[in-house]
Each structure stands twice: as structure tokens, then as C-alpha cells.
Design a protein around this motif. Structure first.
Motif, PDB file in Angstrom:
ATOM      1  N   UNK A   1       0.849  -1.169   0.000  1.00  0.00           N
ATOM      2  CA  UNK A   1       0.000   0.000   0.000  1.00  0.00           C
ATOM      3  C   UNK A   1       0.899   1.239   0.000  1.00  0.00           C
ATOM      4  N   UNK A   2       0.534   2.206  -0.782  1.00  0.00           N
ATOM      5  CA  UNK A   2       1.325   3.435  -0.856  1.00  0.00           C
ATOM      6  C   UNK A   2       1.111   4.277   0.401  1.00  0.00           C
ATOM      7  N   UNK A   3       2.081   5.124   0.692  1.00  0.00           N
ATOM      8  CA  UNK A   3       1.972   6.024   1.844  1.00  0.00           C
ATOM      9  C   UNK A   3       0.774   6.957   1.669  1.00  0.00           C
ATOM     10  N   UNK A   7      -2.282   7.163   4.299  1.00  0.00           N
ATOM     11  CA  UNK A   7      -2.690   8.417   4.935  1.00  0.00           C
ATOM     12  C   UNK A   7      -4.161   8.727   4.667  1.00  0.00           C
ATOM     13  N   UNK A   8      -4.634   8.362   3.498  1.00  0.00           N
ATOM     14  CA  UNK A   8      -6.048   8.552   3.179  1.00  0.00           C
ATOM     15  C   UNK A   8      -6.925   7.720   4.118  1.00  0.00           C
ATOM     16  N   UNK A   9      -6.510   6.481   4.374  1.00  0.00           N
ATOM     17  CA  UNK A   9      -7.253   5.615   5.299  1.00  0.00           C
ATOM     18  C   UNK A   9      -7.204   6.161   6.728  1.00  0.00           C
ATOM     19  N   UNK A  44      -4.140  14.824   9.997  1.00  0.00           N
ATOM     20  CA  UNK A  44      -3.493  13.657  10.598  1.00  0.00           C
ATOM     21  C   UNK A  44      -2.918  12.753   9.510  1.00  0.00           C
ATOM     22  N   UNK A  45      -1.651  12.369   9.710  1.00  0.00           N
ATOM     23  CA  UNK A  45      -0.942  11.506   8.766  1.00  0.00           C
ATOM     24  C   UNK A  45      -0.278  10.365   9.533  1.00  0.00           C
ATOM     25  N   UNK A  46       0.360   9.474   8.811  1.00  0.00           N
ATOM     26  CA  UNK A  46       1.077   8.379   9.468  1.00  0.00           C
ATOM     27  C   UNK A  46       2.184   8.929  10.363  1.00  0.00           C
ATOM     28  N   UNK A  47       2.809  10.017   9.948  1.00  0.00           N
ATOM     29  CA  UNK A  47       3.856  10.620  10.780  1.00  0.00           C
ATOM     30  C   UNK A  47       3.260  11.170  12.077  1.00  0.00           C
ATOM     31  N   UNK A  48       2.102  11.819  11.970  1.00  0.00           N
ATOM     32  CA  UNK A  48       1.422  12.340  13.156  1.00  0.00           C
ATOM     33  C   UNK A  48       1.096  11.199  14.116  1.00  0.00           C
ATOM     34  N   UNK A  49       0.602  10.103  13.560  1.00  0.00           N
ATOM     35  CA  UNK A  49       0.242   8.950  14.387  1.00  0.00           C
ATOM     36  C   UNK A  49       1.477   8.365  15.079  1.00  0.00           C
TER      37      UNK A  49
END
Length: 102
Positions: A1-3, A7-9, A44-49
Motif C-alpha cells: 500500500x502506498x503512503x 494516509x487517506x485511510x 493527521x498523517x502516518x507521521x502524526x500517528x
């Protein structure tokens, strides 16, 4: 899965979870400030998480080496930013609790 898809999910999950407080973001272009108000889930993004998980884990007392292993931090220099944030938070909370007793 792309980044990008990941992030969309994340944004979709946060929206479904009701993380929709309006946040005003300021950016600058050509010396002018541009304010934009968006629901929090859009930011919110994967980095934020990852950052939130790391900081909260340290605040809750999880051992640094375990957090580093979970998050994949290889360099202490990068990881120490989170430790400082957690330490500052713990200091503020301690001061707040003790100041209530005065």
C-alpha cells in the motif's frame, strides 16, 4: 500500500472516530500569511500517528528501548526529541498537581 493511500485511510478513520475539531493552519507565501480552517482529521498523517504514539507511550511510562523498537527509530538523536516532549509534559503535569495543593 502506498503512503498516500495509507494516509487517506488514516484520515477516513479519524473522521469516523469524530476527530473533527476545526483547526486553523497558517502558511506563508510571498511574505503574506494565509489562514485556512480545516477539520482536524484532514491534518493527521502516518507521521502524526507515529509521533503521537511515541510521545504518549513515553508519557505513560513505557521503556524507551521498547518504544524505539516498536517505532523503528534507529538513531538516538531523532528519538530524543520525543523524550524531551514527554519530559516537558510530565514536568508540567507534576507542577500543576503540586500547585493545586497550595
Amino acid at each position: 500500500m502506498s503512503a498516500q493511500k495509507f494516509n487517506s485511510y488514516i484520515k477516513e478513520a479519524c473522521q469516523l472516530a469524530g476527530i473533527n475539531e476545526l483547526i486553523t493552519v497558517t502558511s506563508y507565501s510571498g511574505g503574506k500569511s494565509i489562514e485556512k480552517t480545516v477539520p482536524k482529521y484532514e491534518l493527521i498523517t502516518s507521521h502524526t500517528a507515529r509521533k503521537t504514539f511515541t510521545t504518549n507511550s513515553l508519557i505513560f511510562g513505557l521503556n524507551e528501548s521498547i518504544v524505539k523498537k516498536i517505532t523503528g527509530h534507529k538513531k538516538d538523536k531523532n528519538f530524543q526529541r520525543y523524550v524531551k516532549l514527554a519530559d516537558e509534559y510530565l514536568k508540567e503535569e507534576s507542577n500543576s498537581a503540586w500547585n493545586k495543593r497550595k
